[in-house]
Design an enzyme around this catalytic site. Structure first.
Site, short mmCIF file in Angstrom:
data_model
loop_
_atom_site.label_atom_id
_atom_site.label_comp_id
_atom_site.label_asym_id
_atom_site.label_seq_id
_atom_site.Cartn_x
_atom_site.Cartn_y
_atom_site.Cartn_z
N SER A 139 0.62 -1.21 -0.13
CA SER A 139 0.13 0.30 0.18
C SER A 139 1.32 1.45 0.21
O SER A 139 2.07 2.02 0.36
CB SER A 139 -0.78 -0.33 1.58
OG SER A 139 -1.50 1.24 1.60
N TYR A 152 -1.69 -0.71 10.79
CA TYR A 152 -2.26 -0.83 9.26
C TYR A 152 -0.50 -0.52 8.40
O TYR A 152 -0.20 -1.33 7.05
CB TYR A 152 -3.35 -0.12 8.86
CG TYR A 152 -3.60 -0.16 7.33
CD1 TYR A 152 -4.30 -1.43 6.88
CD2 TYR A 152 -3.54 0.53 6.20
CE1 TYR A 152 -3.73 -1.99 5.62
CE2 TYR A 152 -2.95 -0.16 4.90
CZ TYR A 152 -3.56 -1.33 4.62
OH TYR A 152 -3.96 -0.86 3.38
#
Ligand code: NDP
Length: 245
Positions: A139, A152
């Site tokens: 990501s 995350y």
């Protein structure tokens, strides 16, 4: 792109929705035989019906090492090989550190980080045999952490670290490691956020831009996998044009 993956065997984790589902379909259209894994087996069955090629649907929980080992073994048993692992399964349970429900942290670490490590561990002997590839769906949060995404982002930074070490260990033996870092993609990912304020923020962020679609990421994965053997596309950062941060 029509037959660039002809004859290849691919395992895609987290293929029941979003990026994983689109990638599995794109790989199938490109001629691959695709094993798809996730917990929602019913979704995998409809994916198998929609795909043009042969699909093996596997109930898979990446947080369970035995389940991961079984999925890799079932793929090899059915198709006789494993050329590509697409490590895509992930959850994003965004929230502030103060007062966080730490069971959400455990879930993110066990799914995004440990789960993807288990999959590499189980798949690697097969990938080495076939000079295959590992696609790690990381990501932009694996490059830049921001408030309310600490854990995350930590899992995605972890994927980058693991992937670079993996690359150094296997690239000379012909295994290519490809880290894909998407920005905002329109999927179910944000719907699992439990903090209503953060959930609303994610929604308004999505509405403020032309987000990426899962197919955009699938195309990037196919591009990297379609390169000649001497070309290793190790990293792809892909954001919506409208995404400023
Ligand atoms: P989705 O929520 O649509 O897909 C997530 C997938 O992961 C589902 O198929 C889900 O299947 C699977 N999954 C979750 N937990 C497990 C588990 N324990 N075992 C097996 N599979 C699991 O979101 P996306 O498509 O967006 O997410 C895919 C990847 O892309 C994730 O790694 C995410 O971090 C990454 N990403 C997404 C971005 C975005 O903006 N959407 C941006 C950058 C990266 P099931 O619930 O059936 O098990």
């Amino acid at each position: 792109m029509s037959d660039t993956m002809e004859g290849k065997v691919v395992l895609v984790t987290g293929a029941s929705s979003g990026i994983g589902q689109a990638t599995a379909l794109a790989l199938s259209k490109a001629g691959a035989r695709v094993a798809v894994g996730a917990r929602r087996a019913d979704r995998l069955k409809s994916l198998a019906q929609d795909a043009p090629g042969e699909i093996l649907a596997l109930e898979l929980d990446v947080t369970d090492r035995q389940s991961v080992n079984d999925a890799v073994a079932a793929t090899v048993e059915r198709f006789g090989a494993l050329d590509v692992l697409v490590n895509n399964a992930g959850v994003m349970l965004s929230g502030q550190i103060l007062g966080a429900d730490t069971t959400e942290w455990t879930r993110m670490v066990e799914t995004n980080l440990l789960g993807s490590m288990y999959a590499v561990h189980a798949a690697l002997p097969h990938l080495l045999r076939h000079k295959g590839a590992v696609v790690q769906i990381s990501s932009t949060s694996g490059r830049t952490a921001s408030a309310a995404s600490a854990v995350y982002a930590a899992t995605k930074f972890g994927i980058t670290a693991f992937s670079e070490a993996l690359r150094q260990e296997v690239t000379a033996q012909g295994v290519r490691v490809i880290v894909v870092e998407p920005g905002f993609v329109a999927t179910e990912l944000t719907t699992h956020i439990t903090d209503p304020a953060i959930q609303a923020m994610a929604k308004s962020m999505a509405e403020s831009m032309r987000t990426l679609q899962p197919q955009d990421i699938a195309e990037a994965v196919l591009y990297a996998l379609a390169q000649p053997e001497h070309v290793a596309v190790n990293e792809i950062l892909i954001r919506p044009t409208d995404q400023t941060r």
